[in-house]
Scaffold this motif. Structure first.
Motif, PDB file in Angstrom:
ATOM      1  N   ALA A  16     -10.358 -20.519  13.010  1.00 35.66           N
ATOM      2  CA  ALA A  16     -11.323 -19.542  13.567  1.00 35.66           C
ATOM      3  C   ALA A  16     -11.835 -18.406  12.986  1.00 35.66           C
ATOM      4  CB  ALA A  16     -10.030 -18.645  14.891  1.00 35.66           C
ATOM      5  N   CYS A  17     -11.152 -18.414  12.082  1.00 36.61           N
ATOM      6  CA  CYS A  17     -11.271 -17.581  10.855  1.00 36.61           C
ATOM      7  C   CYS A  17     -11.625 -17.997   9.105  1.00 36.61           C
ATOM      8  CB  CYS A  17     -10.608 -16.109  10.773  1.00 36.61           C
ATOM      9  SG  CYS A  17     -10.629 -14.748   9.340  1.00 36.61           S
ATOM     10  N   PRO A  18     -12.558 -18.112   9.150  1.00 34.41           N
ATOM     11  CA  PRO A  18     -12.820 -19.430   7.298  1.00 34.41           C
ATOM     12  C   PRO A  18     -12.431 -18.001   6.338  1.00 34.41           C
ATOM     13  CG  PRO A  18     -14.351 -19.481   8.891  1.00 34.41           C
ATOM     14  CD  PRO A  18     -13.476 -18.597   9.720  1.00 34.41           C
ATOM     15  N   TYR A  19     -12.658 -17.311   6.821  1.00 32.26           N
ATOM     16  CA  TYR A  19     -13.069 -16.041   5.408  1.00 32.26           C
ATOM     17  C   TYR A  19     -12.702 -14.909   5.566  1.00 32.26           C
ATOM     18  CZ  TYR A  19     -14.765 -13.445   1.698  1.00 32.26           C
ATOM     19  OH  TYR A  19     -15.401 -12.365   1.042  1.00 32.26           O
ATOM     20  N   THR A  20     -11.805 -13.874   4.947  1.00 36.16           N
ATOM     21  CA  THR A  20     -11.976 -12.635   5.206  1.00 36.16           C
ATOM     22  C   THR A  20     -12.214 -11.665   3.603  1.00 36.16           C
ATOM     23  OG1 THR A  20     -10.948 -11.027   6.335  1.00 36.16           O
ATOM     24  CG2 THR A  20      -9.098 -12.495   5.169  1.00 36.16           C
ATOM     25  N   SER A  21     -11.751 -10.440   3.443  1.00 32.22           N
ATOM     26  CA  SER A  21     -11.758  -9.045   2.821  1.00 32.22           C
ATOM     27  C   SER A  21     -10.820  -8.945   2.512  1.00 32.22           C
ATOM     28  CB  SER A  21     -13.689  -9.243   2.062  1.00 32.22           C
ATOM     29  OG  SER A  21     -13.246  -9.034   0.441  1.00 32.22           O
TER      30      SER A  21
ATOM     31  N   PHE B 183      -4.921 -12.921   5.683  1.00 28.60           N
ATOM     32  CA  PHE B 183      -4.617 -14.246   4.674  1.00 28.60           C
ATOM     33  C   PHE B 183      -2.638 -15.206   4.465  1.00 28.60           C
ATOM     34  CE2 PHE B 183      -4.287 -16.348   0.299  1.00 28.60           C
ATOM     35  CZ  PHE B 183      -4.250 -17.443   0.946  1.00 28.60           C
ATOM     36  N   SER B 184      -1.926 -14.238   4.326  1.00 25.66           N
ATOM     37  CA  SER B 184      -0.799 -14.470   4.161  1.00 25.66           C
ATOM     38  C   SER B 184       0.068 -15.344   5.051  1.00 25.66           C
ATOM     39  CB  SER B 184      -0.354 -13.529   3.765  1.00 25.66           C
ATOM     40  OG  SER B 184       0.102 -12.670   4.328  1.00 25.66           O
ATOM     41  N   GLY B 185      -0.462 -14.673   6.793  1.00 26.11           N
ATOM     42  CA  GLY B 185       0.129 -14.842   7.534  1.00 26.11           C
ATOM     43  C   GLY B 185      -0.503 -16.379   8.258  1.00 26.11           C
ATOM     44  N   GLY B 186      -1.156 -17.302   7.534  1.00 29.76           N
ATOM     45  CA  GLY B 186      -2.259 -17.829   8.056  1.00 29.76           C
ATOM     46  C   GLY B 186      -3.096 -17.833   9.168  1.00 29.76           C
ATOM     47  N   GLN B 187      -3.767 -17.158   9.955  1.00 29.73           N
ATOM     48  CA  GLN B 187      -4.804 -16.407  10.502  1.00 29.73           C
ATOM     49  C   GLN B 187      -5.993 -17.063   9.245  1.00 29.73           C
ATOM     50  OE1 GLN B 187      -2.116 -14.661  10.428  1.00 29.73           O
ATOM     51  NE2 GLN B 187      -2.116 -13.497  12.224  1.00 29.73           N
ATOM     52  N   CYS B 188      -5.988 -16.169   8.259  1.00 27.35           N
ATOM     53  CA  CYS B 188      -8.267 -16.330   8.219  1.00 27.35           C
ATOM     54  C   CYS B 188      -7.720 -17.254   6.643  1.00 27.35           C
ATOM     55  CB  CYS B 188      -7.967 -15.158   7.047  1.00 27.35           C
ATOM     56  SG  CYS B 188      -8.657 -14.004   8.955  1.00 27.35           S
ATOM     57  N   GLN B 189      -8.645 -18.055   6.246  1.00 34.13           N
ATOM     58  CA  GLN B 189      -7.899 -19.188   4.493  1.00 34.13           C
ATOM     59  C   GLN B 189      -8.355 -18.997   3.614  1.00 34.13           C
ATOM     60  OE1 GLN B 189      -6.154 -21.726   6.618  1.00 34.13           O
ATOM     61  NE2 GLN B 189      -6.664 -20.123   8.677  1.00 34.13           N
ATOM     62  N   VAL B 190      -9.452 -17.624   3.640  1.00 32.47           N
ATOM     63  CA  VAL B 190     -10.320 -18.089   2.591  1.00 32.47           C
ATOM     64  C   VAL B 190     -10.007 -16.397   2.025  1.00 32.47           C
ATOM     65  CG1 VAL B 190     -11.860 -17.870   0.907  1.00 32.47           C
ATOM     66  CG2 VAL B 190     -11.339 -19.986   2.314  1.00 32.47           C
ATOM     67  N   LEU B 191      -9.436 -15.850   1.010  1.00 31.55           N
ATOM     68  CA  LEU B 191      -9.632 -14.534   1.419  1.00 31.55           C
ATOM     69  C   LEU B 191     -10.065 -13.581   0.297  1.00 31.55           C
ATOM     70  CD1 LEU B 191      -7.976 -11.267   1.638  1.00 31.55           C
ATOM     71  CD2 LEU B 191      -5.691 -12.649   0.563  1.00 31.55           C
ATOM     72  N   THR B 192     -10.741 -12.177  -0.335  1.00 32.13           N
ATOM     73  CA  THR B 192     -11.109 -12.259  -1.301  1.00 32.13           C
ATOM     74  C   THR B 192     -10.277 -10.926  -2.045  1.00 32.13           C
ATOM     75  OG1 THR B 192     -13.089 -11.639  -0.823  1.00 32.13           O
ATOM     76  CG2 THR B 192     -13.306 -12.862  -2.256  1.00 32.13           C
TER      77      THR B 192
ATOM     78  N   GLN C  50     -19.841 -20.780   1.104  1.00 33.06           N
ATOM     79  CA  GLN C  50     -20.428 -21.212   2.752  1.00 33.06           C
ATOM     80  C   GLN C  50     -20.729 -22.870   3.307  1.00 33.06           C
ATOM     81  OE1 GLN C  50     -24.329 -19.327   4.587  1.00 33.06           O
ATOM     82  NE2 GLN C  50     -25.238 -21.150   3.689  1.00 33.06           N
ATOM     83  N   SER C  51     -20.674 -23.500   2.243  1.00 29.72           N
ATOM     84  CA  SER C  51     -20.684 -24.898   2.916  1.00 29.72           C
ATOM     85  C   SER C  51     -19.516 -25.099   3.614  1.00 29.72           C
ATOM     86  CB  SER C  51     -21.353 -25.688   1.967  1.00 29.72           C
ATOM     87  OG  SER C  51     -20.861 -27.223   2.181  1.00 29.72           O
ATOM     88  N   ALA C  52     -17.899 -24.813   2.487  1.00 33.63           N
ATOM     89  CA  ALA C  52     -16.575 -24.985   3.088  1.00 33.63           C
ATOM     90  C   ALA C  52     -16.047 -24.156   4.196  1.00 33.63           C
ATOM     91  CB  ALA C  52     -15.690 -24.245   1.280  1.00 33.63           C
ATOM     92  N   LEU C  53     -16.836 -23.320   4.065  1.00 34.22           N
ATOM     93  CA  LEU C  53     -16.496 -22.578   5.107  1.00 34.22           C
ATOM     94  C   LEU C  53     -16.916 -22.634   6.829  1.00 34.22           C
ATOM     95  CD1 LEU C  53     -16.881 -18.532   4.397  1.00 34.22           C
ATOM     96  CD2 LEU C  53     -14.919 -20.240   4.333  1.00 34.22           C
ATOM     97  N   GLY C  54     -18.501 -23.657   6.533  1.00 33.46           N
ATOM     98  CA  GLY C  54     -19.068 -23.956   7.478  1.00 33.46           C
ATOM     99  C   GLY C  54     -17.480 -25.620   7.831  1.00 33.46           C
ATOM    100  N   GLN C  55     -16.796 -25.928   6.764  1.00 31.97           N
ATOM    101  CA  GLN C  55     -16.193 -27.020   7.233  1.00 31.97           C
ATOM    102  C   GLN C  55     -14.956 -26.795   7.649  1.00 31.97           C
ATOM    103  OE1 GLN C  55     -16.959 -29.295   3.388  1.00 31.97           O
ATOM    104  NE2 GLN C  55     -15.575 -30.919   4.553  1.00 31.97           N
ATOM    105  N   LEU C  56     -14.178 -25.437   6.998  1.00 33.39           N
ATOM    106  CA  LEU C  56     -13.129 -25.004   8.217  1.00 33.39           C
ATOM    107  C   LEU C  56     -13.524 -24.933   9.173  1.00 33.39           C
ATOM    108  CD1 LEU C  56     -12.784 -22.919   4.760  1.00 33.39           C
ATOM    109  CD2 LEU C  56     -10.507 -24.877   5.730  1.00 33.39           C
ATOM    110  N   ARG C  57     -14.219 -23.911   9.549  1.00 29.87           N
ATOM    111  CA  ARG C  57     -15.247 -23.500  11.259  1.00 29.87           C
ATOM    112  C   ARG C  57     -15.216 -24.279  12.308  1.00 29.87           C
ATOM    113  NH1 ARG C  57     -14.998 -19.030  14.617  1.00 29.87           N
ATOM    114  NH2 ARG C  57     -16.620 -19.095  15.524  1.00 29.87           N
ATOM    115  N   ASP C  58     -16.396 -25.216  10.935  1.00 29.69           N
ATOM    116  CA  ASP C  58     -15.780 -26.725  12.493  1.00 29.69           C
ATOM    117  C   ASP C  58     -14.463 -27.894  12.695  1.00 29.69           C
ATOM    118  OD1 ASP C  58     -19.002 -26.394  12.371  1.00 29.69           O
ATOM    119  OD2 ASP C  58     -19.553 -27.855  10.806  1.00 29.69           O
ATOM    120  N   ALA C  59     -13.953 -27.204  11.577  1.00 30.07           N
ATOM    121  CA  ALA C  59     -12.204 -28.174  11.700  1.00 30.07           C
ATOM    122  C   ALA C  59     -11.822 -27.219  12.778  1.00 30.07           C
ATOM    123  CB  ALA C  59     -11.395 -28.432  10.415  1.00 30.07           C
TER     124      ALA C  59
END
Length: 456
Positions: free
Chosen positions: A200-205, A276-285, A188-197
């Motif tokens: 637009a899509c820090p995480y998807t599943s 994710f693979s297209g670069g829109q989201c940065q973390v994927l489960t 969650q902390s890492a996603l916050g850093q990505l969002r602040d930077a």
């Protein structure tokens, strides 16, 4: 990988039948022989080639191409005079094929009602191929073995959920790509850093029901379903149990991420993978088998890590994730000749080097330890890392697992998972809180789980 060239083509077997001339009846008057005619002999008749065996599937394009490569190699190897033909169709269309590759939904329908298959162990014995029920490097799903632990099918597509992340994005926001988050709150902390930077899509599943409910349950040593007490037999039924405190806690956190735009859900299946693979989201489960598509499409360095877990949950450190995926089944009524070809094909597929190549091509786990050893030096560290992360999760984090945390039959029931998918969509849509969504999914899926049937 240095693969051995396959050069031998199958030659058609030709059986020569002796040709006999009819003898003349002794009492028949002699017939004058033609003075200058020559008697022509008929050419030996060739035996009709054996009908090829159909292997039907409904795989995605890349996995189908990998399977076609295996089938072609077998046909060219000369292991059998009967060839195998790969077709993309449903087993319900037309005549039942000799072999079928089935996913969870297709498998549930295929196994419903009277048996339509010949157990794999029986096929191998009938085909006179050595086949030890080897201890595969992952816990087997319940639908795979009979009551005596014998394999009913070959689980050629075993995969489990893992976490992929964009290493380059991590570096840009000051995160260490060599130390990915191991707990949900550190993620969650890492996603916050990505969002602040500005991401637009820090995480998807992908597959939210399978990953965030079924696997999240066993990953924290909690049951998805429990065996019904006092019920025995091959289909005793189960009681759904995925509305406990652990599951509610996790989904309440995911709901808060969804509202804050840390988490984006694009569908019930693998729609998140190309995002994710297209670069829109940065973390994927997603399932470990997503790796070939990610490797093909991503234009950035990809990292892989185990699923995060909640470190504040009692006894969660002994959990494990679940293996599931496509499996190879043999339809009932195979002749000795057909069984021999199928058995030789299974032996061919289980060769360690072919298992290693299969893992590289598909992202599925090798089916034997020899295949894992053959894989290790080939494409380390990334592909090897995906498979090793998956296998470590399947083995668990040590300690004793709680009862009923093995794979659940209910988790493979499409009706149960459909109800769960629909209730999760109510959660993402803010129409229900986590507890109400899970309680409703349990209530809706209970008849199917109890009856262990699709007819519910």
């Amino acid at each position: 990988m240095n693969t051995r060239p396959l050069a031998a083509l199958i030659a058609a077997s030709v059986l020569a039948f002796p040709f006999a001339l009819l003898a003349q009846d002794a009492k028949t008057p002699p017939v004058r022989k033609p003075a200058a005619s020559a008697v022509k002999k008929s050419a030996p008749a060739a035996a009709k080639p054996a009908e090829p065996l159909e292997l039907a599937h409904a795989l995605d394009e890349s996995t189908a191409a990998a399977l076609q490569k295996l089938v072609d190699a077998f046909n060219e190897s000369g292991r059998s005079s009967r060839s195998i033909v790969l077709t993309a169709r449903s087993w319900k269309e037309g005549t039942l094929p000799a072999m079928l590759v089935l996913d969870a939904a297709g498998r549930a329908e295929f196994l419903e009602g009277k048996p339509r298959f010949m157990p794999l162990t029986e096929v191998m014995a009938k085909g006179k191929e050595k086949f030890a029920s080897a201890r595969m490097p992952a816990p087997m799903p319940p639908w795979l073995n009979d009551g005596k632990g014998r394999l009913g099918a070959l689980p050629i597509g075993l995969a489990t959920p893992v976490m992929f992340f964009n290493k380059e994005a991590f570096k840009r926001v000051g995160l260490d790509p060599d130390l990915p988050p191991g707990h949900w709150l550190t993620l969650q902390s890492a996603l916050g850093q990505l969002r602040d930077a500005g991401y637009a899509c820090p995480y998807t599943s992908a597959r939210p029901a399978l990953i965030h409910v079924e696997n999240m349950s066993t990953w924290h040593n909690e049951p998805f379903a429990r065996k019904l007490a006092g019920k025995k037999g091959p289909n005793p039924g189960e009681q759904l149990a995925f509305n406990g405190l652990v599951q509610v806690k996790h989904l309440a956190l995911m709901s808060s991420w969804y509202k804050s735009r840390y988490l984006h859900i694009f569908g019930r299946g693998d729609e998140a993978v190309p995002m994710f693979s297209g670069g829109q989201c940065q973390v994927l489960t997603a399932m470990s088998s997503s790796w070939p598509a990610i490797k093909r499409d991503a234009r950035f360095e990809v990292g892989v890590a185990p699923l995060p877990f909640h470190d504040d949950i009692y006894n969660a450190r002994t959990g494990h994730t679940l293996a599931d995926g496509a499996s190879l089944w043999i339809s009932a009524g195979r002749s000795a000749s057909e069984a021999q070809t199928i058995a030789r094909f299974v032996t061919f597929v289980l060769d360690p080097e072919r298992q290693a190549q299969w893992a590289l091509d598909t992202g599925f786990a090798p089916l034997n330890r020899a295949g894992m050893v053959a894989l290790s030096p080939v494409d380390a560290p990334t592909v090897d890392g995906v498979v090793r992360v998956a296998l470590r999760q399947l083995a668990g984090r040590g300690g004793t697992s709680a009862p009923d945390t093995a794979s659940s039959v209910a988790g493979s029931n499409p009706r149960v998972m459909q109800a769960l998918d629909e209730e999760l969509e109510a959660l993402w849509g803010d129409r229900k809180p986590a507890k109400a969504a899970l309680d409703t999914a349990v209530q809706r899926g209970a008849p199917c789980a109890t009856a262990n049937s699709l007819s519910c």
